[in-house]
Design an enzyme around this catalytic site. Structure first.
Site, mmCIF file in Angstrom:
data_model
loop_
_atom_site.group_PDB
_atom_site.id
_atom_site.type_symbol
_atom_site.label_atom_id
_atom_site.label_comp_id
_atom_site.label_asym_id
_atom_site.label_seq_id
_atom_site.Cartn_x
_atom_site.Cartn_y
_atom_site.Cartn_z
ATOM 1 N N ARG A 1 2.548 -16.754 20.981
ATOM 2 C CA ARG A 1 1.212 -16.335 20.564
ATOM 3 C C ARG A 1 0.383 -17.571 20.234
ATOM 4 O O ARG A 1 0.891 -18.551 19.683
ATOM 5 C CB ARG A 1 1.290 -15.432 19.318
ATOM 6 N N HIS B 1 -2.648 -17.079 30.003
ATOM 7 C CA HIS B 1 -1.885 -15.943 29.468
ATOM 8 C C HIS B 1 -1.324 -15.075 30.595
ATOM 9 O O HIS B 1 -1.556 -13.858 30.657
ATOM 10 C CB HIS B 1 -2.754 -15.092 28.533
#
Length: 317
Positions: free
Chosen positions: A233, A281
Site C-alpha cells: 500500500r 498499481h
C-alpha cells in the site's frame, strides 16, 4: 427439481459500461444471481442481497437494508472501510483469487529481476541515447529476498522466487510454514529478518500498524545497497525517507507499484529520481471473470450456510 432462490447483486466496479459484461459473466457462472447497476439501483433497495464494490461513496451501502455481505472488488478493503456510515454488522469479503496470486507472483519476480539487473539505469541510458555497458552485480542464486507479509499473495510470491533460485525469507504477524522459506514473525524478529534482505518486497495490508512502516528506521536495518519493491500500500512508504536513503546509497534502487496519493502528483520527486521505477498499481489486478468467479463462490457459501472465505477481520484490522 427446485430452482435456486434468486440473489440480487448490485455492482459498483467498472462503471455502468461494464454492467453488460458482469451480467453475462454471472449468467454463465451463477444464473440465480440478478445483477443491478449501482448507478441505476432497483426501485426497492431491500431486494439487494450483496454488493460488489470499488470505492463506494459514503452512505452508499447503508441504502440497502437487507445486505448479507459486502464483496470488495480488490484485495484491499480500506476503500470500503473509509465509509463512516458503513453498517458495522456486515461482513466484508476481500477479493482473493488464484489469478491475483499468479499476477502478483509474476509481478514481484519481474520487479526483483528489474532491480537486480539495474533496469533503471538501462532505461535512463536508453532515454538519453547513451550506450554504456555495465554488469549487474548479482544473480538469483546469490541473492536473498525478504517478503514483508506472507499471506496468500506473499506465499505465492515466495514460491515463484524460489523457482528461479532466490533464497527467500518472510515476515508476518504469525509464524508461517512454507517449504524452504525462513519464517520470522512479530516485532521482536523484524530486525533479524531485515538484516540479510538484499531485496525487500512489501506486501503488507493497510492497517494502523503498517502505515509508514517503510521509513528511515526500517531502511537502516537493511544491508547497505538493498533494493525495495512496494506492492503493498502507498500509505506504508515514507517518501522523504526513501529519497534520503536512495541519495545516501543505503538503498540502491526501488520499484513502486503503489504510492500515496494515487494518482501521483506531477511534482512528486518519485517521478524523476533516477533509481526509482514506477508502475501504476498493476501488480495483481484480477480480471472481471476471476472477480465474478470469486463473488459467485462467496454467495454460494452464504446460500449453503457456510462461513465466507477471505472475510476481513475487523478485530485485527
Amino acid at each position: 427439481m427446485t430452482c435456486p432462490i434468486p440473489l440480487h447483486l448490485i455492482i459498483k466496479s467498472g462503471g455502468s459500461a461494464a454492467i453488460p459484461e458482469w451480467t453475462s459473466l454471472f449468467a454463465a457462472l451463477a444464473p440465480q444471481v440478478v445483477v443491478h447497476d449501482w448507478e441505476n439501483p432497483p426501485a426497492d433497495p431491500s431486494v439487494v442481497d450483496f454488493a460488489l464494490v470499488w470505492e463506494p461513496e459514503a452512505g452508499g451501502l447503508a441504502r440497502f437494508p437487507q445486505l448479507k455481505a459486502i464483496l470488495s472488488s480488490a484485495a484491499g478493503v480500506e476503500h470500503i472501510l473509509a465509509d463512516p456510515l458503513l453498517p458495522a454488522h456486515l461482513p466484508v469479503v476481500r477479493m482473493v483469487t488464484a489469478e491475483s496470486q499468479q499476477r502478483m507472483a509474476e509481478f514481484c519476480l519481474m520487479a526483483t529481476l528489474m532491480l537486480q539487473k539495474n533496469l533503471a539505469r538501462a532505461l535512463a541510458q536508453s532515454r538519453q541515447h547513451s550506450w554504456q555497458e555495465f554488469n549487474p552485480p548479482s544473480t538469483a542464486s546469490d541473492t536473498t529476498v525478504g517478503i514483508l507479509g506472507l499471506g496468500t499473495l506473499g506465499s505465492a510470491v515466495a514460491r515463484q522466487l524460489q523457482a528461479v533460485g532466490y533464497a527467500v525469507r518472510g515476515w508476518s504477524q504469525t509464524r508461517k510454514q512454507i517449504d524452504g522459506v525462513a519464517s520470522f514473525c512479530g516485532a521482536d524478529e523484524l530486525p533479524a529478518f531485515l538484516n540479510n534482505c538484499q531485496v525487500l518486497i512489501c506486501l503488507l495490508p493497510d492497517t494502523p500498524a503498517t502505515r509508514g512502516i517503510l521509513n528511515a528506521a526500517l531502511f537502516a536495518q537493511l544491508p547497505r545497497g538493498a533494493q525495495l519493491v512496494n506492492a503493498g500500500r502507498g500509505t506504508q512508504l515514507n517518501t522523504a525517507d526513501l529519497i534520503a536513503a536512495l541519495n545516501s546509497g543505503h538503498i540502491d534502487s526501488a520499484l513502486l507499484d503503489v504510492v500515496e496519493p494515487e494518482p501521483l502528483p506531477a511534482d512528486s520527486p518519485l517521478w524523476t529520481h533516477p533509481r526509482i521505477i514506477l508502475t501504476p498499481h498493476i501488480a495483481a489486478s484480477a480480471s472481471r471473470k476471476a472477480k465474478a468467479q470469486q463473488a459467485a463462490r462467496s454467495m454460494a457459501q452464504w446460500q449453503a450456510g457456510e462461513a465466507l472465505s477471505n472475510t476481513f477481520d475487523r478485530a485485527r484490522g
